[in-house]
Enzyme design. Structure first.
Site, PDB file in Angstrom:
ATOM      1  N   GLU A 106       0.862  -1.425  -0.366  1.00  0.00           N
ATOM      2  CA  GLU A 106       0.207   0.079  -0.035  1.00  0.00           C
ATOM      3  C   GLU A 106       0.642   1.071  -0.203  1.00  0.00           C
ATOM      4  O   GLU A 106       0.813   2.345  -0.831  1.00  0.00           O
ATOM      5  CB  GLU A 106      -0.641   0.246   1.143  1.00  0.00           C
ATOM      6  N   ASP A 124      -3.194  -3.015   3.276  1.00  0.00           N
ATOM      7  CA  ASP A 124      -3.919  -3.377   4.453  1.00  0.00           C
ATOM      8  C   ASP A 124      -5.050  -4.226   3.983  1.00  0.00           C
ATOM      9  O   ASP A 124      -5.944  -4.060   3.458  1.00  0.00           O
ATOM     10  CB  ASP A 124      -3.500  -2.340   4.408  1.00  0.00           C
ATOM     11  N   TYR A 155      -1.501  -4.519  13.322  1.00  0.00           N
ATOM     12  CA  TYR A 155      -2.161  -3.007  12.634  1.00  0.00           C
ATOM     13  C   TYR A 155      -3.228  -2.427  13.176  1.00  0.00           C
ATOM     14  O   TYR A 155      -3.488  -3.602  14.213  1.00  0.00           O
ATOM     15  CB  TYR A 155      -2.722  -4.418  11.217  1.00  0.00           C
TER      16      TYR A 155
END
Length: 623
Positions: free
Chosen positions: A8, A114, A325
């Site tokens: 990303e 993600d 995350y």
């Protein structure tokens, strides 16, 4: 043959490159023996503006709306402030990705954006835009450490497996475009006056503003009422103590005269200790952080912190491989992470004064698949930080501490309650005294939370005779509800206002609420901070200390806006729940979007027919 991996962001791409020994640095990618790593810069593509579909739409004209394109199209994202000028960096990177995809030695592609709705959307629209026709796979991991990357590569999902998540991401984007473009434009043309006075109307902005508005109205309407409490100081053989008068469940009394009579009735009289009860209560550590709880914790604990700042600092730590995350709504860990968590625990407890008190456990409170949605709670990785700025240190230490205390014993308190009786003229008068003494420090040895001082009671026994040596009436007033803070607003958004968070939050009650309302919220863990920032940027709310206050503009838009569904937290919650159901394969995206398009058409016509009200003086607005 080689595999192309799409990350990303460049920082994540470098982490993957380090793990897979891709040491050849090229313009926009890294290359190794088996893998090529490239990246986006978040969103490289954006939906067309109205004028991109039809030049007539360049000028804002009420007659052109509602506007819903027959086919949604994408273009290279534009430079901020210049809606027609393509971002040259984004265009260049798209061309690099396309060239890499088309290389003869690239046999497949792995998506490493993600693993959430937005990350999947970023990659999906890139692949469609550049017309990828090679096999696509998805890596599912929660952190960018070398061990986790290698584990993820051995457990890839197919692109077909990700279809529902892709549908949910695209649906969310089209939904927000249709509602935002149509209602913002028509509302601005109808109600706004003044150069640049655009009325930002959105699916999540409006109900969030309504919650701030409702709280302000509660405060405005609140009428403070006086009440009175009676306290007595007793003298016992072992010393003095205080008691508070109560009758049945009442401790606060509205009439001073009645309390004064009671005071006179018991003045100087003897009493007797009616009962002494002791109860050992345990206080377990607070649950692991999800993004909402972390933002609430940081904004309430540290001056100057906002939800947006907490998210950005957490993202920085994530990209540095130091935490898992961050954009998660879960407060537990997947059960498959037990071995990994033990490794992380052993690394971080080493050398602490309370190291012996931190013992690994597989408790359901920590590891519970039923309480994990897409991503586990936020915890540190096994990597020890080397160079962090002050903000990163504060947030990292909070996450690390919250993780470590999960594996410590509960704190224990001895709660003592004494009931003292003084016989009145006709009735016995009862007084309550409480004491709280810590008997086991437990997780509080490590916790940075303020440790409350012991409320030590002198030794008292049942039937002990005592004397009232002084009485005092205290006059107090009921207080209005507190203004929303970022912490309380984030929590209200997470549950569509279904629970009002108290200062001493009960974790079990909170977990139960979140379980019942799973998928039913305003925004997501990834977007709520941005929503609050949008409200500030639109001049709908402002900060005053830690409080969030509604502005005159915010007040007026809530009061005049005729599409009440967009102000309704339940309605918005149902839209978010529908996206959640699309993600789970339990709702058809076309059925959902057709409903939204119909709702938008009806809403725009309603605004057009609405009475003329002015917010603010108007010049022609242009896209």
């Amino acid at each position: 043959m080689k595999t192309l991996i799409l990350a990303e962001k460049p920082s994540v791409g470098r982490n993957i490159g380090d793990a897979l020994k891709c040491k050849i640095r090229k313009d926009g990618y890294l290359e190794g023996e088996d893998y090529i790593i490239t990246w986006a810069f978040g969103h490289l593509l954006t939906l067309y503006d109205c004028k991109d579909y039809d030049k007539v739409m360049e000028k804002w004209d009420m007659n052109n709306f509602p506007y819903i394109p027959k086919e949604f199209k994408y273009k290279v994202k534009t430079v901020s402030g210049y809606n027609s000028k393509a971002d040259t960096g984004a265009k260049k990177q798209l061309n690099i990705i396309k060239a890499l995809v088309e290389r003869n030695d690239v046999e497949k592609i792995i998506t490493a954006t993600d693993y959430d709705r937005e990350g999947e959307l970023i990659s999906t629209i890139i692949y469609k835009y550049i017309k990828v026709n090679k096999p696509i796979y998805r890596i599912l991991i929660n952190e960018w450490t070398e061990d986790e990357i290698k584990r993820g590569l051995n457990n890839l999902k197919t692109d077909k497996d990700m279809e529902n998540l892709q549908y949910a991401g695209v649906s969310r984007q089209w939904l927000d475009w249709v509602i935002g473009i149509n209602f913002t434009t028509v509302s601005t043309l109808k109600y706004a006056r003044g150069k640049g006075n655009v009325l930002n109307i959105g699916r999540v902005v409006m109900p969030t503003l309504k919650m701030v508005y409702d709280r302000e109205k509660e405060i405005e309407k609140f009428k403070s009422e006086r009440y009175f409490e009676l306290y007595v100081t007793f003298k016992s053989p072992n010393g003095k103590y205080k008691g508070k008068f109560f009758h049945e469940k009442l401790e606060k009394f509205p009439k001073k005269e009645s309390v004064e009579k009671l005071k006179e009735e018991i003045e100087g009289k003897e009493g007797i200790v009616l009962s002494v009860t002791e109860e050992l209560k345990k206080e377990v550590p607070p649950v692991l952080f999800n993004m909402t709880n972390l933002q609430g914790y940081m904004t309430s604990k540290h001056k100057g912190w906002t939800a947006d700042k907490a998210l950005k600092v957490a993202q920085s730590l994530y990209e540095k491989k130091l935490i898992t995350y961050p954009r998660t709504s879960s407060t537990a860990l997947e059960e498959s992470l037990k071995d990994k968590a033990k490794k992380v625990l052993d690394v971080h407890k080493k050398g602490l004064d309370c190291e012996e008190d931190i013992k690994f456990s597989t408790s359901k409170r920590i590891f519970n698949n039923d309480k994990v949605e897409s991503h586990s709670a936020i915890i540190p990785t096994y990597i020890i930080p080397k160079a962090l700025n002050l903000d990163e240190v504060k947030l990292y230490e909070a996450i690390k501490e919250r993780f470590l205390v999960q594996f410590m014993e509960a704190a224990e308190f001895n709660i003592t309650e004494v009931i003292t009786k003084i016989q009145g003229a006709n009735f016995p008068r009862l007084f309550k005294t409480k004491g709280k003494v810590m008997v086991k420090e437990g997780y509080l040895k490590l916790s940075s939370e303020k440790k409350k001082k012991d409320e030590i009671l002198i030794p008292l026994e049942k039937d002990m005779v005592v004397k009232n040596i002084s009485s005092k009436i205290e006059e107090k007033s009921t207080k209005p509800p507190a203004h929303h803070t970022e912490k309380t607003l984030l929590k209200a958004m997470e549950t569509c206002g279904k629970n009002r968070t108290s200062k001493d939050e009960d974790d079990k009650e909170e977990e139960a609420t979140l379980e019942v309302l799973k998928g039913y919220s305003i925004g997501t863990a990834a977007t709520r901070a941005e929503i609050i920032k949008k409200l500030k940027d639109a001049k709908y709310i402002k900060s005053q200390g830690k409080s969030l206050l509604i502005t005159e503009k915010g007040n007026k838009i809530i009061e005049i806006f005729p599409i009440k569904e967009l102000l309704d937290t339940d309605y918005t919650g149902r839209m978010e729940k529908a996206l959640y159901d699309i993600e789970k394969g339990e709702m058809d995206k076309d059925v959902f979007l057709n409903y939204i398009f119909k709702f938008t058409r009806g809403g725009v016509e309603k605004i057009k027919r609405d009475r003329f009200v002015t917010i603010g003086v108007s010049e022609t607005q242009k896209f």
